[in-house]
Write a protein that holds these residues in place. Structure first.
Motif, PDB file in Angstrom:
ATOM      1  N   ASP A 195      19.373 -45.616  46.310  1.00 50.58           N
ATOM      2  CA  ASP A 195      18.597 -46.566  45.510  1.00 50.58           C
ATOM      3  C   ASP A 195      17.613 -47.243  46.460  1.00 50.58           C
ATOM      4  O   ASP A 195      17.874 -48.292  47.008  1.00 50.58           O
ATOM      5  N   ARG A 214      24.511 -47.617  47.085  1.00 48.89           N
ATOM      6  CA  ARG A 214      24.714 -49.031  46.824  1.00 48.89           C
ATOM      7  C   ARG A 214      25.047 -49.387  45.387  1.00 48.89           C
ATOM      8  O   ARG A 214      25.693 -50.385  45.157  1.00 48.89           O
ATOM      9  N   ALA A 215      24.543 -48.630  44.438  1.00 52.14           N
ATOM     10  CA  ALA A 215      24.762 -49.032  43.053  1.00 52.14           C
ATOM     11  C   ALA A 215      26.261 -49.074  42.772  1.00 52.14           C
ATOM     12  O   ALA A 215      26.919 -48.048  42.698  1.00 52.14           O
ATOM     13  N   ALA A 216      26.821 -50.248  42.659  1.00 50.92           N
ATOM     14  CA  ALA A 216      28.247 -50.385  42.450  1.00 50.92           C
ATOM     15  C   ALA A 216      28.584 -49.947  41.037  1.00 50.92           C
ATOM     16  O   ALA A 216      27.778 -50.077  40.132  1.00 50.92           O
ATOM     17  N   MET A 256      30.007 -55.605  37.871  1.00 44.73           N
ATOM     18  CA  MET A 256      28.552 -55.689  37.895  1.00 44.73           C
ATOM     19  C   MET A 256      28.034 -55.564  36.466  1.00 44.73           C
ATOM     20  O   MET A 256      28.661 -54.934  35.629  1.00 44.73           O
ATOM     21  N   PRO A 257      26.858 -56.149  36.182  1.00 44.52           N
ATOM     22  CA  PRO A 257      26.272 -55.935  34.861  1.00 44.52           C
ATOM     23  C   PRO A 257      25.852 -54.484  34.714  1.00 44.52           C
ATOM     24  O   PRO A 257      25.523 -53.840  35.706  1.00 44.52           O
ATOM     25  N   PRO A 258      25.879 -53.944  33.486  1.00 39.56           N
ATOM     26  CA  PRO A 258      25.450 -52.554  33.292  1.00 39.56           C
ATOM     27  C   PRO A 258      23.937 -52.457  33.441  1.00 39.56           C
ATOM     28  O   PRO A 258      23.257 -53.467  33.357  1.00 39.56           O
ATOM     29  N   PRO A 259      23.411 -51.226  33.669  1.00 42.60           N
ATOM     30  CA  PRO A 259      21.954 -51.091  33.781  1.00 42.60           C
ATOM     31  C   PRO A 259      21.262 -51.479  32.486  1.00 42.60           C
ATOM     32  O   PRO A 259      21.855 -51.431  31.408  1.00 42.60           O
ATOM     33  N   TYR A 276      18.679 -57.980  40.008  1.00 43.66           N
ATOM     34  CA  TYR A 276      19.925 -58.224  39.279  1.00 43.66           C
ATOM     35  C   TYR A 276      20.396 -56.930  38.624  1.00 43.66           C
ATOM     36  O   TYR A 276      19.617 -56.230  37.976  1.00 43.66           O
ATOM     37  N   GLY A 277      21.656 -56.586  38.836  1.00 42.50           N
ATOM     38  CA  GLY A 277      22.172 -55.326  38.321  1.00 42.50           C
ATOM     39  C   GLY A 277      22.122 -54.222  39.369  1.00 42.50           C
ATOM     40  O   GLY A 277      22.829 -53.234  39.269  1.00 42.50           O
ATOM     41  N   ARG A 278      21.271 -54.373  40.385  1.00 41.67           N
ATOM     42  CA  ARG A 278      21.217 -53.385  41.469  1.00 41.67           C
ATOM     43  C   ARG A 278      21.871 -53.927  42.718  1.00 41.67           C
ATOM     44  O   ARG A 278      22.587 -53.231  43.420  1.00 41.67           O
ATOM     45  N   LEU A 279      21.563 -55.186  43.007  1.00 43.41           N
ATOM     46  CA  LEU A 279      22.088 -55.812  44.215  1.00 43.41           C
ATOM     47  C   LEU A 279      23.313 -56.645  43.809  1.00 43.41           C
ATOM     48  O   LEU A 279      23.213 -57.533  42.960  1.00 43.41           O
TER      49      LEU A 279
END
Lengths: 335, 681
Positions: A191, A308-310, A320-323, B362-365
């Motif tokens: 990413d 990195r994208a958890a 984590m919030p969804p995409p 936000y959402g990536r990091l």
């Protein structure tokens, strides 16, 4: 096969020959029928529009007028070079927006017996056509040698996702189209946080130290994330990062080695084409070491830092919030 | 000051019209020659019945109104035309004045020479000409007016409050305490709204739960309140005083009469689900759940799409362990209808989706959080028990950056200021400092700390040593450029006070996201027949003087659905809406404007074109006679059907064809004896 009016632009014949060769090699499996615009001329690159508007747009408009002349049912002008793409799109957009500019450009075109009605053609970038017209499913169905084990940093530069007149891209700062395409080829995609940052443009000629700093940021970040190579769709980005990398290293006393190649070259590899017809070897920052990782025998993946994208499903810590937009192809490519 | 011009020979003995031209201070008189307009009216329109014309500085003042009243009595006026502001503002004022003098109020016509003339023109001569035309139109129209009587309808004493946040709770409590019944509808399993998610409230740092939960309990147990949680309004029929509201009560799968709220079902349920609503996606709940321990009501609900039994047919753990046998998998959604007289909408807001500002990551990091996530993080009942941790759930941050105005005051997203974010960001800075001792940076564009004790709080946070950087953050990135940035989030910002670009490495970023209208605000507005602004906020009747009423009679708004606001303002609006409703209920009946459409059955061809157009469902079609009929109690006089009727069979009292055509003729000065003398407009 879908027919597109193809505007190669000057780079494809010179510094970005690798782009051109690899594009021609993958046209057939992708179902792209590229018909080159006859007698096309310079797009004005990044400079001319800044000097004088009417002559600049007349210069670009001539290409559109020629394309319209030989359209014969086709509606889409396809440009693989970001500067060409942006200039053609810009001319079309501003001619639609300003009747006065439109009139002036058409007066100039009339001197050469040409005319162009803005809005009559769609100006699109190659990546946009591959993602939206051809589709990732079709791309995947052609993959015979997945690029498993190759860790790539997708890099778009500034001109393709912005200003995005037709709202074709998922995001202007962090578009995911190139990521998704490379994932579909089986590569491991980082990413890349600087994917739309500046490559230095023509600052390499005007103020090299500024350009070197910009190039350093990109190469440093790609290196930091342990990318094997950067992948781009812009001839100028490729030239700056590839051709000026050694000089940049001298300038900062660093020792980076980050090859940068065109995404069509990787498509070709994944489609099983011979690397020799895909323009490999033309790059100045040698990509051979990185490529040796993906011979016919897929080498064992060495242990490396996590992308990195958890993932939400992780048990530890906070979710984590969804995409923002769930992209089904993306999830499949993840598997 | 008063110019009095009395025409010597009134041409039409039948109607005696008075024309009153208002200066509105300099609002009108500054652009329009009002004296000339009055002189012209009495001179050139006397053959149409104008017997007197006056101009006056403020016609709406009591002295101005008395002028009209006096003339009605002394000169025997039978019609009145007032040329002043928009009817929106003072139509009622002048109608009432006429009524006091014994004239039917609907024989008064207010024409606008302010909004439609003086405020939009600068050329004095042309504006005066236009004002004359407007007066002329009003005179022609008023000749066709008829004396009307308002309709009186009784008001049902019950009230519907939609939304169980703090604004809705306040409104419901006020009305219930006054002794009238309230239905409080909430779509989540518990009332409480966003406030229940917060840890502390600015500027006093009261614990949000401590001040909210007593209110929740009061409203939940109030004998006059029927709380309808896990429910949604699906249909609204009727009109002010007599609404019939259809409410869907979603199946809880829990028998509330047996459930004691012991919580064993939640403990035993094997299915863990990310709680996107109450925990803002940062924590988990079970498939059978109450959003939080102090939920009102205490009964849990089963989240059917996530329940293992409903999806796979086995499990029933909750049923097995329930000590009172309250679980009932056979429950069905239930629909009820309730009659109410008034409706208060307190439907709240959604937060701006920070993923849209992709450069903030936000959402990536992982360690970029939204303000709502941080509220849960700092809440003692939250996923980390109030410990401020990074996304790994265990590391305390050493440096934290709070970014203001995310999604607000930004032409790419929302132009408006979200009001609460500055104070909320200051609160975060204080909490982070207090609990972790971390260095805190606040990145602001402008610091907006209006209202009581707010700026003092800002001073306090400044003194605590929070660092403030004035500038809009360009980017939050993990791309390392300089030494010391490794494994940090780097905030790239132009510090506009220093005039330099800065890169500030931090461990945690909090995005103070703005408020947005609910995603379904437009659909809800349509359901209740009110309107939204372009941004999606509900529009009040008057932004200053009538902030909780809407243009639809009987529907009131309170809280953040009208625009971003903090808790005190939401409470004020909840109480204000309740006061308006109570006033209505006390009157026991309401007078409705008598402007109604009616169908001439002889002309009606039964084409039914009008049938589906009525926004108030006032039109019924009689199959037997093949004619359409309009219910005068439902009709709001909007005129849609009148315009649509191809046969011209529908006419509206107050806006009949005769009236409108006469007004147009008047505007075109066709009523003057020599039309060629018409003033050019």
């Amino acid at each position: 096969m879908t027919r597109y009016l193809y505007y190669p632009g000057c780079s494809m014949e010179s510094n970005a020959k690798a782009y051109h060769e690899s594009l021609l090699a993958v046209c057939e499996p992708l179902g792209l029928d590229l018909e080159e615009i006859r007698d096309w001329n310079c797009c004005g690159a990044t400079e001319y529009v800044g000097i004088s508007l009417t002559p600049a747009y007349a210069l670009i408009g001539r290409n559109l007028a020629l394309a319209a002349q030989q359209a014969n049912g086709a509606r889409t002008v396809l440009a693989p070079c970001s500067a060409c793409y942006l200039n053609l799109a810009k001319a079309d957009h501003y001619m639609q927006e300003s009747p006065r500019l439109n009139e002036r450009v058409n007066i100039a075109l009339a001197a050469g017996g040409l005319q162009y009605r803005p809005g009559s053609l769609q100006i699109r970038h190659l990546l946009d056509v591959i993602i939206h017209d051809i589709g990732l499913e079709a791309v995947k169905s052609n993959v015979v040698r997945p690029l498993k084990g190759l860790r790539v940093a997708p890099y778009l530069g500034c001109m393709v996702p912005r200003p995005d007149y037709e709202k074709r891209w998922s995001d202007h700062e962090h578009p995911n189209e190139l990521d998704r395409l490379l994932k579909a080829l089986g590569a491991e995609v980082i990413d890349f946080p600087l994917k739309t940052h500046c490559c230095g443009g023509h600052m390499t000629h005007i103020g090299p130290s500024t350009a070197f700093e910009l190039i350093r940021r990109l190469v440093q970040a790609a290196d930091h994330y342990k990318a094997d190579m950067m992948v781009t769709l812009c001839p100028m980005c490729q030239m700056n990062i590839d051709g000026f990398q050694a000089e940049m290293n001298r300038h900062f006393h660093t020792n980076y080695h980050m090859p940068i190649i065109f995404f069509t070259q990787l498509i070709g590899l994944a489609f099983g084409k011979d690397p020799n017809v895909l323009g490999f070897g033309r790059e100045l920052t040698d990509a051979r070491a990185a490529l040796s990782k993906i011979g016919f025998q897929v080498p064992e993946v060495v242990e490396r830092a996590e992308t990195r994208a958890a993932r939400r499903s992780k048990k530890e810590g906070l979710p984590m919030p969804p995409p923002l937009q769930r992209v089904p192809e993306d999830e499949e490519a993840d598997k | 000051m008063t110019d009095e011009l009395i025409s010597q020979t009134p041409a039409d003995p039948q109607e005696r019209i008075g024309v009153y031209v208002c200066h509105c201070g300099t609002n009108i008189a500054g652009v329009v020659d009002v004296v000339d307009v009055a002189q012209w009216a009495v001179g050139r329109l006397k053959h149409r019945g104008v017997v007197i014309a006056r101009d006056y500085k403020f016609m709406c003042s009591s002295l101005g109104q008395e002028l009209i009243e006096k003339d009605i009595k002394e000169l025997g006026l039978t019609r009145v035309v007032v040329a002043a502001c928009s009817p929106h503002l003072h139509e009622q004022t002048f109608r009432t004045a006429c009524q006091r003098a014994g004239l039917n109020p609907y024989l008064c016509e207010l024409v606008s020479i302010r909004e439609q003339v003086s405020w939009v023109h600068t050329d004095r001569v042309a504006a005066t000409g236009k004002a004359k035309a407007v007066v002329s139109g009003g005179v022609e129209r008023v000749l066709h007016h008829q004396p009307l009587e308002p309709l009186h309808v009784p008001i049902h004493p019950a009230t519907l409050v939609v939304g169980g946040g703090i604004a809705g709770i306040q409104a419901a409590l006020e009305i219930a305490d006054a002794g009238y019944p309230v239905y409080l509808v909430e779509r989540e399993p518990s009332i409480g709204g966003h406030m229940a998610q917060f840890d502390k409230t600015f500027p006093t740092l009261d614990c949000a739960a401590c001040i909210l939960t007593p209110r929740m309990v009061s409203v939940g147990t109030h004998p006059n309140v029927t709380p309808l949680t896990w429910s949604e309004v699906t249909k609204v029929d009727g009109y002010v005083g007599n609404f019939t509201v259809t409410i869907k009560k979603k199946a809880r799968y829990v028998k509330t009469e047996l459930c004691t709220g012991c919580g064993i079902c939640q403990e035993k349920c094997p299915k863990k689900v990310i709680d996107d609503i109450y925990e803002a996606g940062l924590g988990y709940r079970k498939a059978v759940y109450t959003p939080f321990p102090q939920a009102v009501p205490k009964y849990p609900v089963i989240d059917r799409p996530n329940c293992t039994y409903f999806q796979k047919g086995t499990c029933r753990a909750c049923e097995k362990f329930c000590p009172t046998g309250a679980i009932d998998f056979t429950q069905k959604d239930e629909t009820i209808t309730v009659p109410v007289g008034n409706i208060i909408l307190a439907t709240g807001y959604d937060i701006f989706d920070a993923r849209r500002v992709s450069q903030y990551g936000y959402g990536r990091l992982a360690n970029v959080f939204t303000s709502l996530e941080f509220e849960r993080l700092s809440n003692a009942a939250g996923p980390t028990n109030g410990n401020i941790f990074l996304r790994d759930g265990k590391t305390m941050p050493k440096t934290v950056g709070v970014i203001h105005c995310v999604g607000s005051r930004d032409r790419n997203f929302n132009n408006y200021c979200s009001v609460i974010c500055c104070m909320q960001s200051l609160k975060f800075a204080h909490l982070v400092k207090e609990r972790t001792g971390a260095t805190v940076y606040n990145f602001y564009i402008d610091m907006r700390t209006a209202f009581k004790a707010y700026d003092e709080f800002y001073q306090r946070v400044l003194e605590e040593g929070t660092l403030f950087v004035r500038g809009k953050v360009a980017e939050v990135t993990d791309a390392v450029r300089l030494p010391g940035e490794e494994d940090k989030l780097i905030i790239q910002v132009e510090d506009t006070l220093v005039g330099k670009q800065r890169r500030i490495p931090v461990d945690m970023v909090i995005l103070s996201v703005g408020l947005e209208p609910r995603r379904d605000a437009k659909a809800v507005a349509q359901l209740f027949g009110i309107s939204c602004s372009a941004d999606g906020w509900y529009i009040e009747k008057h932004p200053k003087l009538d902030p909780v009423a809407t243009m639809t009679e009987g529907i009131f708004i309170a809280g953040c659905n009208q625009g971003p606001k903090d808790i005190p303002s939401s409470v004020v609006q909840g109480a204000a809406a309740a006061a308006r409703v109570l006033g209505r209920i006390q009157q026991k009946e309401i007078a409705l404007e008598p402007f109604r459409a009616s169908v001439d059955e002889d002309k009606c061809s039964g084409c039914r074109i009008c049938n589906n157009l009525c926004p108030f469902n006032a039109i019924t079609f009689h199959e037997d006679r093949m004619v359409t009929e309009i219910n005068p109690a439902l009709c709001q006089g909007c005129g849609t059907c009148v315009a649509a009727c191809p046969a011209g069979a529908i006419s509206g009292t107050g806006f009949s064809n005769e009236q409108v055509l006469a007004q147009i003729e008047g505007l075109l000065m066709l009523n003057l004896e020599t039309a060629s003398e018409a003033v050019p407009v």
